[in-house]
Every structure is written in structure tokens, then in C-alpha cells.
Design a protein around this motif. Structure first.
Motif, PDB file in Angstrom:
ATOM      1  N   ALA A 618      16.992  16.631  29.862  1.00 12.91           N
ATOM      2  CA  ALA A 618      15.818  16.821  30.714  1.00 12.91           C
ATOM      3  C   ALA A 618      15.945  16.103  32.052  1.00 12.91           C
ATOM      4  CB  ALA A 618      14.563  16.348  29.983  1.00 12.91           C
ATOM      5  N   THR A 625      13.370  23.510  28.708  1.00 10.90           N
ATOM      6  CA  THR A 625      12.547  22.405  29.192  1.00 10.90           C
ATOM      7  C   THR A 625      11.147  22.884  29.523  1.00 10.90           C
ATOM      8  OG1 THR A 625      13.315  22.750  31.467  1.00 10.90           O
ATOM      9  CG2 THR A 625      14.488  21.122  30.152  1.00 10.90           C
ATOM     10  N   PRO A 686      11.992  18.055  27.128  1.00  7.45           N
ATOM     11  CA  PRO A 686      12.479  19.130  26.251  1.00  7.45           C
ATOM     12  C   PRO A 686      11.317  19.930  25.671  1.00  7.45           C
ATOM     13  CG  PRO A 686      13.592  17.063  25.790  1.00  7.45           C
ATOM     14  CD  PRO A 686      12.457  16.723  26.688  1.00  7.45           C
TER      15      PRO A 686
END
Length: 688
Positions: A618, A625, A686
Motif C-alpha cells: 500500500a 487497494t 489494502p
């Protein structure tokens, strides 16, 4: 000067009888000093005494005629005519003065005819000015022209309005008379460069025997400061090229010559005596800001003990005065005292200035790089919080050599701080452009690439070229993409075909990099990974749940729906005439659809890549994401998944969509354009 002062005072009092009396006394003394008379005449006119001024000038002009001072009389007549309402009345006196003053010039008759002085109704004052100007460039007159050197006029063509000059190297150079006034500098009798024609051998002998005196004479001849290019141009043909450096080193040591400025723009000025030169330096020093005072002291400190000691005292006092307001400047000033050949007591502990809470800013404020490096090392020894200070200094300084010194000290004695600084630099290159450039440069100079120098660094380098923060160092960043540069070395040394493929596919996005450099990167990638030349089947990214659902659909169609449809076709065929058999046609269409759909699902499932939330990086917007976007008070969340999960109404976008492409690759705090609006990337995490 006494005449001007006396007359000015009398004009202010409007004592006109005494003004006239003082004027006549000066005429009797010396009427040829016409500049003073003309200045006073202008003051009388400004006092609304125009008629009085004209009468006094007429008296002056007659006195000059009586003395035979024809050049001076011509000047006065032109001034009288310039402001006269009837300049034509001066035609005869002007012609007489012209013939008496300039009649012996080689081209006088030709110029008089070309100008047509006798033209009816013409202004004789303007004609006289033109004749004087043209005859300035008459045959036999000497001039200097930048880039060509000294020369002599060999022809004046008044009809064409040009003069021809023989310079030292170039002969018969035609110069329009209008351009001559801007480009030709007169060389009067006694001018050093005139001797190039009058006594060339003797001149060279004298110039080479005493460079300092020759340089002083050159400056005196021109009557203005000169830079080194002007001097070398002037001395061309006198000082041989092979001996120039030696001659110049000796010439500029003349103690009567004072230099101001630095480098190619430095100007050299001449003074009558060494005392005058020292006084000129002191005046310049007193008027200069402190940093310029330091430079002047370094430049002129070697002139003698007396002036060096004077510099030292002045600098010490100045350092004490600014110690509280500008400790960096105070430290730099005191450090430079050591370079002067003089002893002076230092009023404060210089190095204590490097120990305060703002030590990092003190160090970064030192303008001299060598002194700044010295301050870094002194601070390391004296300041207990040295690693914290160096950590702050690392992002304040912009000199790669200083950054290397800081990192060298930290890696040796505070490796955790060093690693933290590198991590911060690579996470946020846009915040720290100079540090990022330093890291790339350092990596490119190492024989073995550092572990952090991967394909992702190449992408950051490509992005940085388009960022405004990198504008001052953009050309140097581009050099990392040249043949043998850092980008090429990384591609050839690192084993990461997937990232290399992504880099090649995205190269065209980086328009700030020239096409030939993009080609170099692309060719290096193909050389390192030949498979990149082959067409790549685009993967389909999907969640585990979506993959399970597609597999279930595939299995149901293949094992249940297709067999059932084949059975329905067989049953319909047994019913007879197929041309009018609706059940048969419907079953066949269903079978064709199912076969195509099963083939499509099989192809897609063969290319699927499952998104694992636990494996999503991320650090930037990627597939898998969830991105938080903010525009003022407006906040929205966007999730980037594969095409199977696409649901824009609920903020889920396919990685293949244009909306997702606008976000992919960006980091937190960067500005993005999404769905027609600008947003700041507030968070990246995430997908869950």
C-alpha cells in the motif's frame, strides 16, 4: 571649479550684474575652458534669462575667435545654435569655424560637399554637427574595436556613409558611420594601443619587460575598468599567446590596480598611487554587505600587513554584531579570519555557535561549501545531539558533497539514523528532491548497486523528471538514463522481469524524458529480458471469491448445461422436419452460446491472478487497494479491483478502467484528477 561655484551662487541670488562681471573675468583669464561656461549658461536659461545667456555666449564666442581657438569656438557656436530660434544666422560663423578648425583634414572638402552645407533653408547647426562627427573617422585616425583590436582609418567615403579601417588582422573593414560611433573607441596620441602602429617593436619590448606598468598604462589609456577578456583582446599582437598566462599573472599584481567582482566578470581599475588603491578598496569594503566584505578581505588581504590587519578588525567587529541575528554568517566570518595574514582577538567562541537548538540551520546557512563541511565535522565532535542535527541538515543542504559527508558520519557512528534518512528520501522524493538526486548519484557511482536500487527506483526517477520540485536539477536527473547510466545499470543487474515489463509498457507515459533516452531504457530491458519482446497476455486480476464464482459457472455450463442442451438438440431432431422445428433451432443457438461462453471462461481463468489482501503493497495505489480521496470537505473512497468485481455505483472500479488509471501509481499527499475533479490522496490501504 571656482568660476562654476561663484557663478552658481550668484545665479541663485539673481545678482545678474555680478554674474556678468564674473563671466567677463573668466573670459579674460582663459576662455578655452568652455565646459564651465556652457554649464553656467544653461543655469542662466533655467532662471528665465535666456536673452542674457545668449549675449554672454556671443561674448565668449568672439573672445575665442580673437584667440584663434577655433575648435572651442565651434563648440560654443553649436550650443548657441542648438537653442536659437534663428539658427540660420549662424551659418557664416559656423562655416568659418569649421574651415579653421577642420579644414586641414584629408576628407574635409568631400564631407562638406556630401553634407551639402550650403543647402538653402537647411539648419547649419545640424550640418556642422554631422560634419564634425564624420571627420572624427577621417583618414589617419586610430581606433580600437572589440573583437578586432586597434586599427587605422584608410578611407572615409562620405557619399556611402562608411569608413574603411585596417585592423591588425582584418584589412579594409567597412563600418557604417552610424555604427562607428557605437563600436570605434578613439586612440588619441599617447594611447598605448596607438603605439602598435607607431612603434610596434618598442611597445612589445616595454610591455613584456614590465607587465604591471603596461597593464596600468592600458587602463589609464582607456580611462575605464576592464575585464580579462578586454585586456587580452587589447594585448593581442603584443603579448604572444604562449606567454599570456605568465604575463597576466605578473600584470595584475600591480599594487595600483584594484579588482572588483569575480571570475570572467571581474573588473580591473587603475589608481594613481598605491595609497589611492588601498583607499578605493577600503571604501568598497565599508559600503559592502558582510558576505561581500568577506570576499573583499580574502581577495585583497595579501596587499600588505596594514590592510590585512584592518580587514581582520573590521570582520571581527562585524561577526560580533550579527552573532545573535545570523549565527551562520558570524561563524563563517570568524572562520575566514584565519585566512588573513593578521592576528586579531576573536570576541566570541566561534564553534559554540554550532551547539544551539538551531545548529542544523546554522550549518546550512554557511554559504562556503568547504567551510560548511568543516562546520559539519566540528559539530560532530562538539554537539552531543550531533546525529539529530545531521539528520536535520541532510534535508536542508543541497550540495551532494555535503550530503555525502553527512551520510558518511552517520553510517559510521549512527547507522539507524542513516537508514531512516534513506527510507524517508525514497518514500517521499518529491519532498526531498536534492536528497533523492544525491541518492541516485551516489548509487550510480558505486561499483556494486545498493539493494534499494531496483526497477521501482527507475520509475521514481522517471516520475521526478516531470515534477516541478525537480526543475532545477531536471537535466542532471535525465543523465541517469544515458548509456551506462544508473537506469541502464539497474535493468542489467536486477532480476525482476515482471517489473521490467511494467516499466517498458509505461515508458510512453513519461513525456519529460527524451525519446532517445526512452529507447535506451527499452533496449536495455529487452537485452536483459528477451521475453519482453514477445506479446504479453494481459492478466485478469480477481478476488478469490470472484474466481470461485467463475469456476462454478464454468463447471456448471460445461458439465450440466452443455450436456442438457445436446440432449435437447437430439430430441428435437427426432421430431422430423428441421426447417420448421423451432425447438431444434432454439437448442442449437443455446448450444453455440454455451460453447463460446465456456471457451471464454476457460481463457479468462487461465489468465487469472488472485488478489491477496495480505500481499498488497500500500505504499502507492495498486490493484487491491482502497484509496481515500479528499477535496476540501468532500471525501470519497475508491477501491481498485479486477473487471469481475467492477461496481462503480459502490466505489469499486476495474483496474482496466480509465478512472482506475488516473489513480494507479500515485502516493499519499499527491494530487490526482479523478472523475473530472482534483483530489488529494489522503490514505492508501489494502482492500479487505
Amino acid at each position: 571649479m571656482e568660476f562654476r561655484a561663484d557663478a552658481t551662487s550668484l545665479i541663485e541670488k539673481k545678482d545678474w550684474d555680478q554674474v556678468e562681471s564674473r563671466w567677463m573675468t573668466e573670459i579674460e583669464s582663459d576662455p578655452t575652458r568652455v565646459d564651465g561656461f556652457l554649464e553656467i549658461a544653461k543655469q542662466i536659461r533655467k532662471a528665465d534669462e535666456r536673452g542674457r545667456a545668449d549675449e554672454l555666449l556671443e561674448l565668449l564666442a568672439e573672445a575665442l575667435r580673437d584667440r584663434g581657438a577655433w575648435h572651442e569656438r565651434l563648440v560654443v557656436l553649436r550650443e548657441m545654435g542648438r537653442l536659437s530660434r534663428k539658427p540660420a544666422t549662424l551659418k557664416a560663423p559656423l562655416e568659418e569655424a569649421l574651415r579653421k578648425a577642420l579644414g586641414d583634414r584629408p576628407s574635409f572638402s568631400k564631407v562638406m560637399a556630401a553634407v551639402d552645407f550650403d543647402e538653402k533653408d537647411a539648419n547649419p547647426v545640424e550640418k556642422a554637427e554631422k560634419i564634425q562627427t564624420w571627420l572624427t573617422y577621417d583618414v589617419g585616425e586610430y581606433f580600437f574595436m572589440a573583437g578586432r583590436g586597434a586599427g587605422v582609418v584608410i578611407e572615409l567615403n562620405a557619399d556611402l556613409g562608411i569608413c574603411r579601417v585596417d585592423f591588425e588582422r582584418d584589412k579594409r573593414v567597412s563600418i557604417p558611420l552610424g555604427a562607428a560611433q557605437k563600436n570605434l573607441v578613439p586612440l588619441p596620441p599617447g594611447h598605448l594601443l596607438r603605439e602598435k602602429f607607431e612603434d610596434p617593436e618598442g611597445l612589445q619590448s616595454r610591455v613584456m619587460a614590465d607587465p604591471g606598468e603596461a597593464f596600468a598604462r592600458l587602463l589609464g589609456s582607456f580611462g575605464r575598468p576592464m575585464n580579462v577578456a578586454d585586456v587580452r583582446d587589447s594585448m593581442s599582437g603584443i603579448v604572444p599567446d604562449a606567454r599570456w598566462s605568465t604575463w597576466w599573472s605578473a600584470a595584475r599584481k600591480n599594487p595600483r590596480i584594484v579588482v572588483s567582482g569575480t571570475g570572467a566578470k571581474a573588473l580591473y581599475a587603475w589608481n594613481e598611487t598605491e595609497t589611492d588603491a588601498d583607499q578605493a578598496i577600503r571604501r568598497e569594503f565599508e559600503q559592502a554587505p558582510l558576505r561581500a566584505k568577506i570576499d573583499l578581505a580574502k581577495k585583497h588581504g595579501g596587499r600588505g600587513d596594514a590592510i590585512a590587519e584592518w580587514f581582520a578588525r573590521k570582520l571581527a567587529d562585524a561577526a560580533l554584531a550579527v552573532a545573535d541575528a545570523d549565527p551562520a554568517l558570524a561563524w563563517e566570518t570568524l572562520a575566514n579570519l584565519e585566512k588573513l595574514p593578521a592576528e586579531v582577538s576573536i570576541p566570541i567562541d566561534r564553534d559554540q555557535l554550532l551547539e544551539g537548538p538551531n545548529a542544523a540551520r546554522v550549518i546550512s546557512g554557511i554559504s562556503d561549501r568547504l567551510l560548511r563541511e568543516r562546520a559539519v565535522r566540528i559539530m560532530r565532535e562538539r554537539n552531543p545531539d550531533w546525529s539529530k542535527v545531521l539528520g536535520e541538515s541532510f534535508f536542508l543542504d543541497d550540495d551532494p558533497k555535503i550530503l555525502s559527508v553527512i551520510m558518511e558520519l552517520l553510517e559510521r557512528d549512527a547507522p539507524d539514523t542513516a537508514n531512516r534518512l534513506i527510507d524517508e528520501t525514497l518514500r517521499h522524493p518529491r519532498r526531498h528532491p536534492r536528497a533523492f538526486y544525491w541518492y541516485c548519484r551516489t548509487a550510480s557511482e558505486q561499483e556494486d548497486l545498493p539493494s534499494r536500487a531496483g526497477v521501482n527506483l527507475i520509475v521514481q526517477m522517471l516520475e521526478s523528471i516531470g515534477w516541478e520540485e525537480f526543475a532545477p536539477i531536471r537535466p542532471r536527473m535525465k543523465e541517469f538514463f544515458d548509456r551506462g547510466g544508473l537506469a541502464i545499470r539497474i535493468l542489467m543487474a536486477r532480476e525482476n522481469e515482471e517489473q521490467a515489463r511494467k516499466l517498458v509498457e509505461s515508458l510512453e507515459r513519461y513525456g519529460g524524458l527524451e525519446e532517445y533516452r526512452r529507447d535506451l531504457v527499452r533496449d536495455a530491458a529487452y537485452l536483459a529480458y528477451p521475453a519482453l519482446r514477445e506479446p504479453q497476455v494481459e492478466p485478469i486480476f480477481a478476488t478469490a471469491e470472484a474466481v470461485a464464482s467463475k469456476r462454478e459457472e464454468y463447471e456448471r455450463m460445461k458439465n450440466v448445461e452443455i450436456p442438457a442442451t445436446l440432449k435437447a438438440i437430439q430430441t428435437a431432431r427426432e421430431m422430423g422436419d428441421l426447417r420448421e422445428n423451432f425447438e431444434y433451432k432454439a437448442a442449437r443457438q443455446r448450444q453455440e452460446y454455451l460453447a463460446a461462453r465456456v471457451a471464454e471462461l476457460a481463457n479468462e481463468l487461465s489468465r487469472v491472478r488472485v488478489i491477496q489482501p495480505s500481499e498488497v503493497d500500500a505504499s502507492q495505489v495498486r490493484i487491491g487497494t482502497r484509496v481515500g480521496l479528499r477535496n476540501g470537505d468532500v471525501h470519497r473512497e475508491v477501491t481498485i479491483l479486477g473487471p469481475w468485481e467492477s461496481d462503480p455505483e459502490h466505489g469499486i472500479y476495474s483496474n482496466q478502467s480509465e478512472a482506475a488509471h488516473a489513480l494507479l501509481g500515485h502516493r499519499t499527499e499527491e494530487i490526482v484528477s479523478f472523475m473530472g475533479n482534483d483530489y488529494v490522496v489522503e490514505s492508501i490501504e489494502p482492500w479487505k
